[in-house]
Design a protein around this motif. Structure first.
Motif, short mmCIF file in Angstrom:
data_model
loop_
_atom_site.label_atom_id
_atom_site.label_comp_id
_atom_site.label_asym_id
_atom_site.label_seq_id
_atom_site.Cartn_x
_atom_site.Cartn_y
_atom_site.Cartn_z
N ARG A 69 -63.76 34.93 83.75
CA ARG A 69 -64.76 34.87 82.68
C ARG A 69 -66.01 34.12 83.17
NH1 ARG A 69 -62.83 32.14 77.33
NH2 ARG A 69 -61.36 33.86 77.44
N THR A 70 -67.16 34.60 82.77
CA THR A 70 -68.42 33.97 83.20
C THR A 70 -68.48 32.53 82.68
OG1 THR A 70 -69.47 36.10 83.06
CG2 THR A 70 -70.93 34.19 83.17
N ARG A 71 -68.75 31.62 83.58
CA ARG A 71 -68.81 30.22 83.17
C ARG A 71 -69.96 29.52 83.88
NH1 ARG A 71 -63.85 28.77 80.83
NH2 ARG A 71 -62.20 30.25 81.31
N VAL A 72 -70.56 28.59 83.17
CA VAL A 72 -71.59 27.75 83.80
C VAL A 72 -70.97 26.37 83.96
CG1 VAL A 72 -73.86 26.70 83.50
CG2 VAL A 72 -73.46 29.04 82.74
N ARG A 114 -53.39 37.31 82.22
CA ARG A 114 -54.04 36.28 81.42
C ARG A 114 -54.80 35.31 82.33
NH1 ARG A 114 -53.51 31.23 80.34
NH2 ARG A 114 -54.34 30.43 78.38
N ARG A 160 -69.64 26.49 75.58
CA ARG A 160 -70.66 27.41 76.05
C ARG A 160 -70.12 28.78 76.45
NH1 ARG A 160 -74.70 24.34 80.00
NH2 ARG A 160 -75.39 22.76 78.59
N ASP A 161 -68.87 28.80 76.92
CA ASP A 161 -68.46 30.02 77.60
C ASP A 161 -67.33 30.74 76.87
OD1 ASP A 161 -66.55 28.23 77.97
OD2 ASP A 161 -66.50 28.32 80.15
N ASP A 177 -57.03 29.65 71.63
CA ASP A 177 -56.74 30.22 72.95
C ASP A 177 -57.88 29.96 73.92
OD1 ASP A 177 -54.38 31.14 72.08
OD2 ASP A 177 -54.97 33.25 71.88
N GLN A 178 -59.09 30.14 73.39
CA GLN A 178 -60.26 29.96 74.26
C GLN A 178 -60.40 28.50 74.71
OE1 GLN A 178 -63.28 31.61 71.79
NE2 GLN A 178 -62.46 33.67 72.03
N GLU A 219 -57.98 26.39 75.03
CA GLU A 219 -56.91 26.14 76.00
C GLU A 219 -57.30 26.71 77.37
OE1 GLU A 219 -52.20 26.30 75.24
OE2 GLU A 219 -53.20 28.23 75.22
N ALA A 220 -57.82 27.93 77.34
CA ALA A 220 -58.23 28.59 78.59
C ALA A 220 -59.33 27.77 79.28
CB ALA A 220 -58.74 30.00 78.29
N HIS A 221 -60.22 27.25 78.49
CA HIS A 221 -61.32 26.43 79.01
C HIS A 221 -60.76 25.22 79.77
CE1 HIS A 221 -65.43 24.81 78.78
NE2 HIS A 221 -64.87 23.65 78.57
N VAL A 271 -58.72 34.19 82.46
CA VAL A 271 -59.18 32.79 82.36
C VAL A 271 -60.16 32.48 83.49
CG1 VAL A 271 -58.43 30.37 82.61
CG2 VAL A 271 -57.10 31.94 81.18
N VAL A 272 -59.86 32.97 84.68
CA VAL A 272 -60.66 32.60 85.86
C VAL A 272 -61.93 33.43 86.01
CG1 VAL A 272 -60.63 32.53 88.40
CG2 VAL A 272 -58.69 31.62 87.09
N GLU A 331 -57.68 24.82 80.91
CA GLU A 331 -56.89 25.26 82.07
C GLU A 331 -57.79 25.58 83.26
OE1 GLU A 331 -53.01 27.62 80.33
OE2 GLU A 331 -54.96 28.57 80.17
N TYR A 332 -58.89 26.25 82.95
CA TYR A 332 -59.78 26.65 84.04
C TYR A 332 -60.37 25.43 84.75
CZ TYR A 332 -63.59 28.43 86.77
OH TYR A 332 -64.41 28.68 87.84
N TRP A 333 -60.87 24.48 83.98
CA TRP A 333 -61.55 23.35 84.63
C TRP A 333 -60.56 22.43 85.33
CZ3 TRP A 333 -66.11 24.47 85.89
CH2 TRP A 333 -66.90 25.25 85.08
#
Lengths: 229, 395
Positions: free
Chosen positions: B228-231, B221, A116-117, A141-142, A144-146, B225-226, A148-150
């Motif tokens: 960015r808009t996220r739901v 970077r 989604r993001d 990359d996206q 991976e970033a996803h 990562v942090v 990493e973030y969660w």
């Protein structure tokens, strides 16, 4: 024959004493199978998805959850809100309901295109081959970033729940208004600013930390020494 | 009070001399481990700071050689590495709070605490250096212990070192400590050295958005990562807790907001209601569980345990009775469908009782038990679609 309540008490006793209770649990949930199938069908109807074959898998999933966490959860709930909710059958059927919801919810999400993001723009080279490669790289990359973030978010919730709650409202719910965040959390506006700032700092530090750990086996031990004083 | 840093290490010369007397006396009662620990720390502090603190290396080694083998073993058995790991993790956490504190005083206090945890790692390093010195003077027992401990400490360092950027709020103090170490020992002391440059002093504030500054590529970077808009996807567990009426205020608010904008979550909420109706239908003929019905690991009901007088998909009505008060609580279970609640006592049917928002929901105080005995209360709940439910509660 034991009643449901008696059989449930026996299961609980065995569990508390570290004895095997799978047979008794199997017998108990078998009694509730038809009711569970009815609940599953109604959830299927609400999602307009699913087939009769799904019922078996959902039922098994619910039994696994009931064994893993549900028995303890039920005890907690029955202590907090005694009454109708204290029926183990109702409690189990709620697990069934949520397992069914989770299944069809996931199916719908998987049908959606991509995460989604991850709609980040990236520069597109002129040649098609280069473009395809760049797109593939950007998508990787996206992804991976996803992840990493969660992972960082889960750690924040665990280690700093107050900051996580503020960040959840401010960022994930796009509240973007510290007065509103403060009102919901019952804190001052200044406190809301501070919590969101700390949450943001921690999340970024966790992402950095995870990267460093992943790189460690391939890097020299003093890979961050360039920043030393 | 803790002495200023250079003086603290100068005092080690005198301390070591005093410890020498204790070791030579040899008749100290009890476990010798703590005494050995103090000797190793003091000796190692001096061995690692020969340029900043003038001490005779030969004297230091002579004191170390007085440590009996059994006492050394006793000390090494008492080294708590899991605790050290926890302290280093705590230091990183407190250092971030020190960088973005609720008040400047709190920041100063947290920085002090975090430094104490870093000192703990440094003291262990001193002990290891002293142990190594003892080993190189022919003590085979010290060699075995040193190699074992060094390996174990390296594991702790590998786990904690990546959190060094979090320590940047302590950089001034860390630089002071690092400057006192001999160059040969400085590189290993990551707790004082890594990311301690002036350019990193405001790193955590910049990451937290509290200050402006340039970020190195890796941090830039992470920032991307942090921010960015996220739901956030509402999880199975959250929905389940919400369904049981156990969601926190924040969880319920998040769910309400997301359901208002997300068609998929709206569908999930509708499925939850449909499933709940199915559960009500398939359980309506069941015997209600008796109060005496066996429940897992039976627990005596608390005196404050509520009586559930009504439980519907959208709300619950609970009655709490204590010796002094009777209270009705209306607990919304579907915040997207619940509109309002009012409670009227039978002796004052025209006057709605005042309510307040409590932990469990809307709370209505009905009065003392003796004042309401034999009466009833009428609980009226209105839903967003205009439906109204009225429930009589015997007081």
């Amino acid at each position: 024959m034991l009643t449901d309540d008696e059989l449930f008490a026996e299961i609980s006793r065995r569990k508390a004493q570290g004895q095997d209770y799978k047979k008794q649990l199997g017998e108990l949930v078998f009694r509730w199978r038809d009711a569970a199938t009815t609940v599953i069908r109604r959830v299927q109807g609400a999602f307009m998805r699913g087939s009769p074959d799904d019922a078996d898998e959902i039922f098994q999933d619910a039994v696994t959850k009931f064994m893993a966490k549900g028995l303890d959860q039920f005890r907690g709930v029955s202590e907090q809100v005694p009454g109708k909710a204290a029926s183990p059958k109702t409690f189990f059927l709620r697990i069934v309901k949520h397992c069914a919801i989770d299944r069809y919810r996931r199916q719908r999400e998987e049908l959606d295109e991509g995460p989604r993001d991850d709609d980040e723009d990236y520069e597109q080279p002129r040649h098609e081959a280069q473009k395809a490669m760049a797109e593939a790289r950007a998508k990787a990359d996206q992804g991976e970033a996803h992840e990493e973030y969660w992972a960082a978010w889960e750690r924040l919730k665990e280690e700093h729940p107050n900051e996580a709650a503020a960040w959840d409202l401010y960022h994930h719910q796009d509240m973007d208004d510290h007065a509103e965040v403060a009102r919901i959390l019952g804190i001052t506006v200044v406190n809301s600013y501070k919590r969101v700032s700390r949450a943001q700092a921690w999340l970024k530090l966790y992402v950095l930390e995870a990267r460093k750990r992943d790189e460690a086996p391939h890097a020299a031990p003093a890979d961050d020494e360039e920043n030393e004083s | 009070m803790i002495a200023p840093t250079p003086e603290r290490y100068s005092a080690r010369v005198e301390e070591l001399e005093s410890l020498r007397h204790e070791l030579e006396g040899g008749n100290r009662p009890g476990d010798p481990g703590p005494l050995v620990g103090r000797v190793l720390e003091a000796a190692g502090d001096l061995l690692r700071r020969t340029e900043a603190v003038k001490a005779e290396g030969g004297n230091v080694t002579a004191v170390l050689l007085l440590i009996p083998e059994a006492a050394l073993k006793s000390w090494s058995d008492g080294v708590q590495l899991p605790e050290l790991r926890t302290r280093l993790q705590r230091a990183a956490s407190q250092a971030v709070e020190a960088a973005i504190p609720d008040s400047p005083e709190e920041g100063e206090q947290l920085a002090g605490w975090a430094m104490q945890d870093l000192h703990a790692r440094d003291r262990l390093e001193s002990s290891l250096v002293a142990l190594e010195a003892l080993a190189s003077n022919g003590r085979g027992d010290a060699r075995v212990l040193f190699e074992r401990l060094r390996r174990a400490v390296e594991d702790v360092d590998s786990a904690c070192r990546p959190s060094a950027p979090a320590l940047s709020a302590l950089n001034g103090r860390r630089r002071t400590e690092a400057a006192l170490l001999d160059v040969a020992h400085r590189a290993r002391a990551w707790w004082y050295v890594v990311r301690s440059g002036i350019e990193d002093d405001a790193l955590v504030q910049v990451l937290g958005g509290e200050a402006k500054g340039r970020l190195p590529p890796a941090e830039k970077r992470a920032d991307g990562v942090v921010t960015r808009t996220r739901v956030r996807r509402i999880s199975y567990d959250e929905l389940f807790r919400f369904d049981l009426g156990l969601a926190t205020t924040v969880e319920a608010e998040v769910l309400r907001r997301q359901a208002a904008e997300d068609a998929e979550l709206k569908r999930v909420m509708a499925a939850m209601e449909e499933g709940e109706r199915a559960i009500e239908e398939v359980t309506k003929d069941d015997e209600p569980p008796l109060r005496s019905a066996p429940v897992p690991l039976p627990v005596e009901p608390r005196s404050s345990a509520p009586e559930v007088v009504e439980e519907r998909t959208e709300f619950k009505v609970l009655v709490f009775r204590t010796k002094t008060r009777v209270q009705v609580v209306v607990q919304p279970r579907r915040t997207d469908r619940f509109a309002a609640a009012a409670v009227f006592r039978s002796d004052e049917p025209e006057r709605g009782l005042p309510s307040r928002s409590g932990e469990l929901g809307h709370e209505f105080d009905l009065g003392a038990p003796e004042d309401v005995a034999g009466r009833t209360a009428r609980v009226v709940v209105r839903l967003v679609d205009g439906q109204t439910h009225a429930i009589e509660v015997k007081l």
